[in-house]
Write a protein that holds these residues in place. Structure first.
Motif, PDB file in Angstrom:
ATOM      1  N   THR A  59      31.216  31.835  44.398  1.00  0.00           N
ATOM      2  CA  THR A  59      30.981  33.474  44.446  1.00  0.00           C
ATOM      3  C   THR A  59      30.861  33.148  43.174  1.00  0.00           C
ATOM      4  OG1 THR A  59      33.616  33.641  43.921  1.00  0.00           O
ATOM      5  CG2 THR A  59      33.343  33.408  45.877  1.00  0.00           C
ATOM      6  N   ASP A  60      30.849  32.577  42.352  1.00  0.00           N
ATOM      7  CA  ASP A  60      31.052  32.862  40.582  1.00  0.00           C
ATOM      8  C   ASP A  60      31.663  34.213  40.168  1.00  0.00           C
ATOM      9  OD1 ASP A  60      28.691  31.402  40.514  1.00  0.00           O
ATOM     10  OD2 ASP A  60      26.849  32.128  40.957  1.00  0.00           O
ATOM     11  N   MET A  61      32.417  34.286  40.167  1.00  0.00           N
ATOM     12  CA  MET A  61      34.160  35.384  40.076  1.00  0.00           C
ATOM     13  C   MET A  61      34.516  34.092  39.834  1.00  0.00           C
ATOM     14  SD  MET A  61      32.337  37.673  40.081  1.00  0.00           S
ATOM     15  CE  MET A  61      34.060  38.962  40.204  1.00  0.00           C
ATOM     16  N   ILE A  62      35.626  34.366  38.225  1.00  0.00           N
ATOM     17  CA  ILE A  62      37.141  33.562  37.997  1.00  0.00           C
ATOM     18  C   ILE A  62      38.139  34.757  38.918  1.00  0.00           C
ATOM     19  CG2 ILE A  62      36.564  31.313  36.983  1.00  0.00           C
ATOM     20  CD1 ILE A  62      37.047  33.322  34.740  1.00  0.00           C
ATOM     21  N   GLY A  63      39.817  34.150  38.638  1.00  0.00           N
ATOM     22  CA  GLY A  63      40.682  35.343  39.254  1.00  0.00           C
ATOM     23  C   GLY A  63      41.499  34.924  37.716  1.00  0.00           C
ATOM     24  N   VAL A  64      41.903  36.124  37.157  1.00  0.00           N
ATOM     25  CA  VAL A  64      42.874  36.258  35.920  1.00  0.00           C
ATOM     26  C   VAL A  64      43.940  37.143  36.487  1.00  0.00           C
ATOM     27  CG1 VAL A  64      43.580  36.772  34.058  1.00  0.00           C
ATOM     28  CG2 VAL A  64      41.110  36.078  34.568  1.00  0.00           C
ATOM     29  N   MET A  65      45.124  36.079  37.291  1.00  0.00           N
ATOM     30  CA  MET A  65      46.704  36.478  37.189  1.00  0.00           C
ATOM     31  C   MET A  65      47.440  36.642  36.120  1.00  0.00           C
ATOM     32  SD  MET A  65      47.689  36.195  39.711  1.00  0.00           S
ATOM     33  CE  MET A  65      48.651  36.436  39.937  1.00  0.00           C
ATOM     34  N   LEU A  66      47.958  38.501  35.794  1.00  0.00           N
ATOM     35  CA  LEU A  66      48.596  38.758  34.846  1.00  0.00           C
ATOM     36  C   LEU A  66      49.663  39.779  35.371  1.00  0.00           C
ATOM     37  CD1 LEU A  66      45.636  41.166  32.960  1.00  0.00           C
ATOM     38  CD2 LEU A  66      46.139  38.360  32.029  1.00  0.00           C
ATOM     39  N   ALA A  67      51.408  39.481  34.581  1.00  0.00           N
ATOM     40  CA  ALA A  67      51.892  39.925  34.901  1.00  0.00           C
ATOM     41  C   ALA A  67      52.477  42.149  34.841  1.00  0.00           C
ATOM     42  CB  ALA A  67      53.386  40.000  33.275  1.00  0.00           C
ATOM     43  N   HIS A  68      51.249  42.897  33.721  1.00  0.00           N
ATOM     44  CA  HIS A  68      50.720  43.611  33.975  1.00  0.00           C
ATOM     45  C   HIS A  68      49.988  44.082  33.580  1.00  0.00           C
ATOM     46  CE1 HIS A  68      52.141  47.979  33.949  1.00  0.00           C
ATOM     47  NE2 HIS A  68      52.853  47.803  34.657  1.00  0.00           N
ATOM     48  N   VAL A 111      45.377  34.205  46.556  1.00  0.00           N
ATOM     49  CA  VAL A 111      44.267  33.857  45.569  1.00  0.00           C
ATOM     50  C   VAL A 111      43.992  32.549  46.571  1.00  0.00           C
ATOM     51  CG1 VAL A 111      43.083  32.322  43.800  1.00  0.00           C
ATOM     52  CG2 VAL A 111      44.706  34.011  43.826  1.00  0.00           C
ATOM     53  N   LEU A 112      44.604  31.608  47.608  1.00  0.00           N
ATOM     54  CA  LEU A 112      43.888  30.495  48.003  1.00  0.00           C
ATOM     55  C   LEU A 112      42.977  31.214  49.414  1.00  0.00           C
ATOM     56  CD1 LEU A 112      46.975  27.844  47.804  1.00  0.00           C
ATOM     57  CD2 LEU A 112      44.088  27.855  46.165  1.00  0.00           C
ATOM     58  N   VAL A 120      41.415  29.832  39.197  1.00  0.00           N
ATOM     59  CA  VAL A 120      41.914  30.671  38.949  1.00  0.00           C
ATOM     60  C   VAL A 120      42.626  30.887  37.331  1.00  0.00           C
ATOM     61  CG1 VAL A 120      44.102  29.879  39.751  1.00  0.00           C
ATOM     62  CG2 VAL A 120      43.881  32.759  39.135  1.00  0.00           C
ATOM     63  N   ILE A 121      43.054  31.612  37.188  1.00  0.00           N
ATOM     64  CA  ILE A 121      43.382  32.044  35.133  1.00  0.00           C
ATOM     65  C   ILE A 121      44.911  32.324  35.670  1.00  0.00           C
ATOM     66  CG2 ILE A 121      43.707  31.824  32.171  1.00  0.00           C
ATOM     67  CD1 ILE A 121      40.821  31.707  33.036  1.00  0.00           C
ATOM     68  N   VAL A 122      45.619  31.578  35.406  1.00  0.00           N
ATOM     69  CA  VAL A 122      47.165  32.010  35.746  1.00  0.00           C
ATOM     70  C   VAL A 122      48.067  31.914  34.170  1.00  0.00           C
ATOM     71  CG1 VAL A 122      49.779  32.089  36.373  1.00  0.00           C
ATOM     72  CG2 VAL A 122      48.268  30.310  37.670  1.00  0.00           C
ATOM     73  N   VAL A 123      48.217  33.143  33.527  1.00  0.00           N
ATOM     74  CA  VAL A 123      48.581  33.838  32.249  1.00  0.00           C
ATOM     75  C   VAL A 123      50.334  33.878  32.187  1.00  0.00           C
ATOM     76  CG1 VAL A 123      48.944  35.026  29.866  1.00  0.00           C
ATOM     77  CG2 VAL A 123      46.052  34.430  31.445  1.00  0.00           C
ATOM     78  N   GLY A 124      50.771  33.056  31.648  1.00  0.00           N
ATOM     79  CA  GLY A 124      52.880  33.629  31.351  1.00  0.00           C
ATOM     80  C   GLY A 124      52.899  32.365  31.912  1.00  0.00           C
ATOM     81  N   SER A 125      54.541  32.177  31.774  1.00  0.00           N
ATOM     82  CA  SER A 125      55.182  30.765  32.123  1.00  0.00           C
ATOM     83  C   SER A 125      56.438  31.688  32.255  1.00  0.00           C
ATOM     84  CB  SER A 125      55.391  30.592  30.309  1.00  0.00           C
ATOM     85  OG  SER A 125      56.330  31.679  29.531  1.00  0.00           O
TER      86      SER A 125
END
Length: 352
Positions: A59-68, A111-112, A120-125
């Motif tokens: 898709t030439d797209m990446i996803g980014v997961m954010l809490a807010h 996302v899968l 995908v980049i998952v931001v957060g711990s």
């Protein structure tokens, strides 16, 4: 086992609306989206992997997961991700869990199923999503982590030294003469919150100060949690003379609570934050804080993820623990060099 149609019936919406919500689309009314997520939780629904296409198209797209997505903490991280993505001719899709931990896990899983991003980049711990993350890893789907360290060799991880950051903050307050130092923590379901609290306690212990549980207010990385935590500390018979807030937004909330109590920062109580978001230098008083290299965190994660997408197993996996530094401004009560100059010059940087 519940299906997507069951979720739609429970929420009173169509299957396509459920699909748009699960795939992070922002064209759904917030109340409708909330009803869908409520139905997902009640029915314990999980997307069916067998519905995926047998051959996955790039898709030439990446996803980014954010809490807010509106949290100013993410501003520089997002800029770092977007700068690399643009240079590599990749688009970016943002997925917002709206600070709901169950939504967070479900969005990662969805996302899968979406076929809309190549990784995908998952931001957060958040520590409660380990099973979901491991499932993604085992399927070979490209993923990178920011603020979370996975020992799995296939996962790029970009983190900072949270314990050392807390040490920098608390050591600075001790050098300024403070002996009764409070701490407003983040949500202790998050790795970063645990590590910063550990650094706070370790520093007090190294100076043979008692670790008083009443001086530790459990927060949640949000402005209102800093406000509530500070009110808790102000209610003590013996108030702290300084407070380490485990992120800048909580520090801002703490300063409001101190002002409302009729006290002044830093005259009565010194405050140190964590992150060095853009507003830290604009706030009054300007916030002393631990600076994280947020832009670099975003750019390194994007670089490693896109390498994995394009090169597969041949890509180098970046695992970095980046250093932090203390930026001294006015909220701690220390004398700041060039204090009458423009805000972006009124700071000194301290390393241990």
């Amino acid at each position: 086992m519940s299906t997507i149609y069951d979720v739609g019936r429970r929420a009173g919406v169509s299957r396509s609306t459920v699909s748009r919500v699960l795939n992070g689309k922002n064209d759904v009314d917030p109340k409708t989206a909330a009803a869908v997520w409520q139905a997902v939780r009640e029915l314990n629904y999980h997307p069916n992997a067998s519905a995926r296409a047998l051959v996955r198209q790039k898709t030439d797209m990446i996803g980014v997961m954010l809490a807010h997505v509106s949290d100013p903490f993410y501003e520089k991280i997002i800029k770092g991700i977007e700068s690399v993505a643009a240079a590599r001719n990749m688009g970016v899709v943002f997925y917002n869990s709206d600070d709901d931990l169950q939504n967070h896990k479900l969005l990662i899983a969805s996302v899968l199923e979406s076929n809309k991003v190549d990784g995908v980049i998952v931001v957060g711990s958040y520590l409660g999503d380990k099973k979901t993350i491991l499932e993604i890893i085992n399927r070979g789907f490209p993923i990178a982590m920011i603020e979370r360290y996975f020992t799995d060799s296939k996962v790029p991880c970009i983190v900072t030294d949270n314990r050392q950051g807390a040490v920098l903050a608390v050591e600075h307050l001790i050098r300024l003469g403070h002996r009764r130092i409070g701490c407003i923590t983040g949500n202790l379901l998050y790795q970063t919150a645990i590590e910063r609290l550990e650094g706070y306690k370790a520093t007090l212990g190294n100076h043979q100060f008692a670790i008083e549980e009443e001086l530790i207010a459990i927060g949640g990385f949000h402005y209102e949690k800093g406000y509530e935590g500070m009110k808790q500390l102000l209610s003590l018979n013996q108030r702290p003379t300084a407070v380490f807030a485990c992120n800048d937004m909580m520090a801002f909330g703490a300063i409001l609570a101190i002002n409302e109590f009729g006290l002044s920062v830093p005259r009565d109580i010194a405050v140190v934050g964590y992150d060095d978001i853009t507003f830290a230098a604009m706030f009054y008083p300007q916030l002393t804080t631990v600076r994280q290299p947020l832009f670099e965190m975003g750019s390194l994660a994007a670089q490693s993820l896109i390498d994995r997408i394009e090169l597969g197993e041949d890509a180098d996996i970046i695992k970095k623990i980046l250093p932090v530094e203390l930026v001294v401004r006015k909220s701690c009560g220390a004398v700041v060099d060039n204090a009458d100059k423009d805000w972006n010059e009124t700071r000194t940087v301290v390393h241990l």
